[in-house]
Write a protein that holds these residues in place. Structure first.
Motif, short mmCIF file in Angstrom:
data_model
loop_
_atom_site.label_atom_id
_atom_site.label_comp_id
_atom_site.label_asym_id
_atom_site.label_seq_id
_atom_site.Cartn_x
_atom_site.Cartn_y
_atom_site.Cartn_z
N SER A 56 48.27 39.26 37.76
CA SER A 56 49.00 40.74 37.19
C SER A 56 50.05 39.90 36.28
O SER A 56 50.61 38.88 36.17
CB SER A 56 49.61 41.12 38.71
N ARG A 87 33.97 44.28 31.09
CA ARG A 87 35.59 44.20 31.48
C ARG A 87 34.64 45.72 32.39
O ARG A 87 34.06 46.50 31.74
CB ARG A 87 37.01 44.63 31.20
N THR A 90 43.83 46.55 32.36
CA THR A 90 43.37 46.04 33.50
C THR A 90 42.11 46.77 34.26
O THR A 90 41.55 47.95 33.52
CB THR A 90 44.39 47.63 34.27
N VAL A 119 38.82 44.73 36.27
CA VAL A 119 38.19 43.35 36.66
C VAL A 119 36.95 42.84 35.39
O VAL A 119 36.59 43.79 35.22
CB VAL A 119 36.92 43.54 37.92
N THR A 152 37.03 38.51 38.32
CA THR A 152 38.10 38.07 38.41
C THR A 152 39.44 39.50 37.68
O THR A 152 39.66 39.74 36.91
CB THR A 152 39.08 36.86 37.25
N GLN A 153 40.08 39.85 38.72
CA GLN A 153 41.51 40.93 38.87
C GLN A 153 42.51 40.36 38.08
O GLN A 153 43.17 39.73 37.61
CB GLN A 153 41.66 41.17 39.47
N THR A 158 46.03 43.11 36.39
CA THR A 158 46.73 44.21 36.44
C THR A 158 47.36 43.88 35.36
O THR A 158 48.54 42.97 36.10
CB THR A 158 46.99 44.34 37.40
#
Length: 119
Positions: free
Chosen positions: A11, A38, A90, A92, A113-114, A116
């Motif tokens: 984040s 993404r 934002t 994945v 992988t996230q 944010t």
């Protein structure tokens, strides 16, 4: 035959930076193209950046000038440096490579992988 392991998500506030890494193992080498895709909630997965043999790169228009894809062939690792991040980044993020075997295209994906971006 090919394994891709991503790391580096997290984040961050708008305007911040992150670097994603993707380590490849198995039947993959410098001749194989590697890419980052993404997928945001409710949207289809789409190409973000690609690097092919010789170091030629390609980016989706929305990230040009902000993201940089690179690879370390000795480590079989591809990176995505993301600067000036925006909330719309934002998603994945997935690492991808393509391996041609007996004339057939095989796509391999990491686990994702996230990322944010939020204030």
């Amino acid at each position: 035959q090919v394994q891709l392991v991503e790391s580096g998500g997290g984040s961050v506030q708008p305007g911040g930076s992150l670097r994603l890494s993707c380590a490849a193992s198995g039947r993959v080498s410098a001749v194989n193209p590697m890419a980052w895709y993404r997928q945001a909630p409710g949207k289809q997965r789409g190409l973000v950046a690609q690097i092919i043999s010789g170091g030629i790169t390609n980016y989706v228009d929305s990230v040009k000038g902000r993201f940089t894809i690179s690879r370390d062939n000795a480590k079989n690792t591809v990176y995505l440096q993301m600067n000036s991040l925006k909330p719309e980044d934002t998603a994945v993020y997935y690492c991808n490579t393509v391996v041609w075997q007996s004339g057939a295209r095989n796509d391999y994906w990491g686990q994702g992988t996230q990322v944010t971006v939020s204030s």
